[in-house]
Design a protein around this motif. Structure first.
Motif, PDB file in Angstrom:
ATOM      1  N   UNK A 328       0.829  -1.205   0.000  1.00 36.23           N
ATOM      2  CA  UNK A 328       0.000   0.000   0.000  1.00 36.23           C
ATOM      3  C   UNK A 328       0.861   1.252   0.000  1.00 36.23           C
ATOM      4  N   UNK A 329       1.956   1.244   0.766  1.00 36.29           N
ATOM      5  CA  UNK A 329       2.847   2.406   0.796  1.00 36.29           C
ATOM      6  C   UNK A 329       3.416   2.697  -0.588  1.00 36.29           C
ATOM      7  N   UNK A 330       3.829   1.661  -1.302  1.00 31.10           N
ATOM      8  CA  UNK A 330       4.361   1.863  -2.648  1.00 31.10           C
ATOM      9  C   UNK A 330       3.304   2.415  -3.595  1.00 31.10           C
ATOM     10  N   UNK A 331       2.111   1.838  -3.540  1.00 29.03           N
ATOM     11  CA  UNK A 331       1.065   2.280  -4.464  1.00 29.03           C
ATOM     12  C   UNK A 331       0.610   3.701  -4.153  1.00 29.03           C
ATOM     13  N   UNK A 332       0.573   4.077  -2.882  1.00 30.42           N
ATOM     14  CA  UNK A 332       0.180   5.434  -2.525  1.00 30.42           C
ATOM     15  C   UNK A 332       1.240   6.450  -2.937  1.00 30.42           C
ATOM     16  N   UNK A 333       2.480   6.056  -2.866  1.00 31.27           N
ATOM     17  CA  UNK A 333       3.556   7.000  -3.194  1.00 31.27           C
ATOM     18  C   UNK A 333       3.810   7.103  -4.688  1.00 31.27           C
TER      19      UNK A 333
END
Length: 399
Positions: A328-333
């Motif tokens: 999720x962190x990768x996709x949000x960033x």
């Protein structure tokens, strides 16, 4: 300021179900069977434990080396094709193991077929599929898909087949299971219609390149936080039993702690997926690192078995959540379109930490007679990971 995510496409749940089956089959068949089959493999091939265990190292190496390539291919080719190719490679690998009569064939099956096959069908692709299809509840979806159910169930199934029909039949069961996986994979749809149209009309919609990702400090920071969590999990799974054995725990107690850690991970994947959806992936990564640092500090006190059950269960909850929160962190960033490349590239970059973690832990024990140095070092790694994740949380890209 966060924005309201668009509603998920009606097919999103179906794609998550397929991703769940693919991820659990690929990972569960491999990691749920490998340790159980070491002794019969050694008896058949006439090899020692140091040679038979190389199969696991080759699988991990093959997965990590192929992950960036799979991430790149996922932006250019159909995920259905990639996942089916991975299932076929894994099935071929297990079938080859069933007839393997030499060490070379045994190691080749794991290193050249199963390892790369898992990168295609069970690691990068399921997470990429879920990220593309879910805007709402993406963290929970990633957590659900990566619940380690078959890892816990496969040892029992393999033990039953091994006792009833032998080693070759056990490997053929695994080969047949991966072959059957081809059927649900036929229903994979790469992207929701809106995303597919955007990619077709705009090359930029395909996301950031690997070079562009490597120029982003936030990518390195998130990868460092993920490496801290992954290394801690690998280190503890490997050294937990001998560590508590040195404290006076018996073999059964050590095995119980490992089982509790694995079972707690089922809940952890869902729990941290929910936390990540509420607070953001980077903040969830930071919370995970801070909590694990505190829990590992308790290990320095050499607690009694009942307390260790609680501590290890909580560590299991946190350790198993890595894919949900990091994904999720990768996709949000960086956005859903860049996810496959980012996830695959980070998998390769975390490999040195995973490879070094286990021997570093052993080095501390051999040279000091205690795992305290390894525990303190890992606590420091969690602190670095938490700082990196918090720094990244200040900015969030569109996902």
């Amino acid at each position: 300021m966060s924005t309201i995510a668009a509603p998920n496409h009606p097919l999103a749940v179906r794609m998550a179900a397929i991703a769940f089956v693919a991820q659990n089959a690929g990972v569960g068949f491999m990691f749920g069977s490998f340790g159980l089959l070491l002794e019969p493999v050694e008896a058949k091939l006439g090899i020692a434990r140091d040679t038979s265990s190389l199969g696991m190292a080759l699988v991990m190496l093959g997965m990590a080396l192929c992950a960036p390539l799979v991430g790149t291919l996922s932006a250019r080719f159909s995920l259905r094709t990639l996942m089916m190719a991975g299932a076929a490679m894994s099935a071929a690998g297990y079938a080859l193991l069933a007839v393997a009569g030499s060490v070379g064939t045994y190691l080749a099956a794991y290193g050249l077929l199963i390892g790369p096959g898992l990168a295609l069908v069970a690691t990068v692709s399921p997470a990429t599929l879920v990220t593309r299809w879910f805007d709402q509840g993406r963290g929970r979806a990633l957590g659900l898909v990566h619940m380690p159910l078959l890892v816990a169930a496969m040892p029992l199934a393999c033990a039953a087949v091994l006792a009833a029909a032998g080693l070759a039949a056990t490997y053929m069961m695994l080969a047949g299971g991966m072959a059957l996986l081809l059927l649900p994979l036929l229903a994979v749809v790469d992207r929701p219609p809106a995303m597919a149209d955007a990619v077709a009309q705009d090359a930029g919609a395909a996301g950031l390149s690997e070079k562009a990702l490597l120029r982003q400090p936030s990518f390195w920071a998130l990868t460092l936080a993920a490496a801290a969590i992954s290394t801690g999990g690998t280190l503890l799974v490997t050294h937990l039993a001998p560590m508590v054995g040195g404290w006076g725990f018996d073999v059964a107690e050590g095995a119980t702690l490992l089982s509790v850690m694995a079972l707690a991970g089922i809940a952890g994947s869902l729990l941290f997926g929910w936390v990540a959806d509420r607070l953001g992936g980077a903040i969830a990564l930071a919370i995970n690192c801070v909590n694990q640092g505190l829990l590992w500090a308790v290990l320095l006190l050499k607690p009694t078995f009942p307390i260790m059950l609680v501590v290890i269960a909580l560590i299991g909850v946190h350790a198993a959540a890595i894919t949900a929160v990091f994904g999720l962190a990768l996709s949000q960033r960086f956005g859903a379109a860049s996810f496959g490349r980012a996830f695959g590239l980070s998998s390769l970059l975390t490999l040195p930490f995973l490879v070094a973690g286990v021997p570093v832990g052993a080095w501390f024990y051999v040279n000091t007679g205690s795992y305290a140095g390894a525990v303190v070092t890992q606590i420091g790694f969690y602190a670095v990971g938490a700082i990196a994740a918090i720094a990244t949380a200040r900015t969030r890209g569109a996902g």
